[in-house]
Write an enzyme that holds these catalytic residues in place. Structure first.
Site, PDB file in Angstrom:
ATOM      1  CB  ILE A   1      -0.835   0.119   1.212  1.00 44.36           C
ATOM      2  CG1 ILE A   1      -1.847  -1.269   1.133  1.00 44.36           C
ATOM      3  CG2 ILE A   1      -1.803   1.417   1.464  1.00 44.36           C
ATOM      4  CD1 ILE A   1      -1.833  -2.162   2.158  1.00 44.36           C
ATOM      5  CB  SER A   2       0.654   4.215   0.141  1.00 46.48           C
ATOM      6  OG  SER A   2       1.267   5.597  -0.368  1.00 46.48           O
ATOM      7  CB  ALA A   3       5.559   4.590   1.404  1.00 47.71           C
ATOM      8  N   GLY A   4       4.549   1.440   0.920  1.00 46.19           N
ATOM      9  CA  GLY A   4       4.975   0.082   1.243  1.00 46.19           C
ATOM     10  C   GLY A   4       5.027  -0.712  -0.124  1.00 46.19           C
ATOM     11  N   GLY A   5       4.678  -0.056  -1.112  1.00 49.24           N
ATOM     12  CA  GLY A   5       4.817  -0.739  -2.496  1.00 49.24           C
ATOM     13  C   GLY A   5       6.026  -0.931  -3.096  1.00 49.24           C
TER      14      GLY A   5
END
Length: 115
Positions: free
Chosen positions: A94-98
């Protein structure tokens, strides 16, 4: 109510939450979040899926230490999966965890069932 746990893996300390049983799904949160974020879990049947959310390096109670890049964070998360004896996982970044999700898939392709 938090079910967060902190474990010491072969690479370092990591905080994570885990709920359910069945096929493991690894959630990699974005910025300003941690393993206590449950929004991404909505709609998943915890009788069919094991939902695992680690706090990425520098978030929650996972120290940043030497895990300052997505690749290094992926290595730490891989060591968590080994600690949990999980051989295959679906990854949702998700978002920056991508970026960390992509590093996991690129570096551990046999263990990542879907990204």
């Amino acid at each position: 109510m938090s079910n967060a746990q902190i474990v010491e893996t072969k690479l370092g300390t990591i905080e994570y939450s885990q709920i359910g049983q069945g096929m493991p799904i690894l959630f990699l949160h974005g910025g300003h979040s941690n393993c206590n974020e449950k929004l991404w879990h909505k709609g998943f049947d915890t009788q069919k899926f094991q939902l695992i959310t680690p706090s990425r390096s520098g978030y929650g109670n996972t120290p940043i230490a030497q895990f300052t890049t997505p690749k290094a964070t992926a290595q730490l998360i891989q060591s968590l999966l080994e600690h949990l004896q999980i051989e295959e996982v679906i990854v949702i970044g998700i978002s920056a965890g991508g970026l960390t999700a992509i590093e996991l898939a690129a570096n551990y392709p046999k263990q990542i069932k879907k990204l």
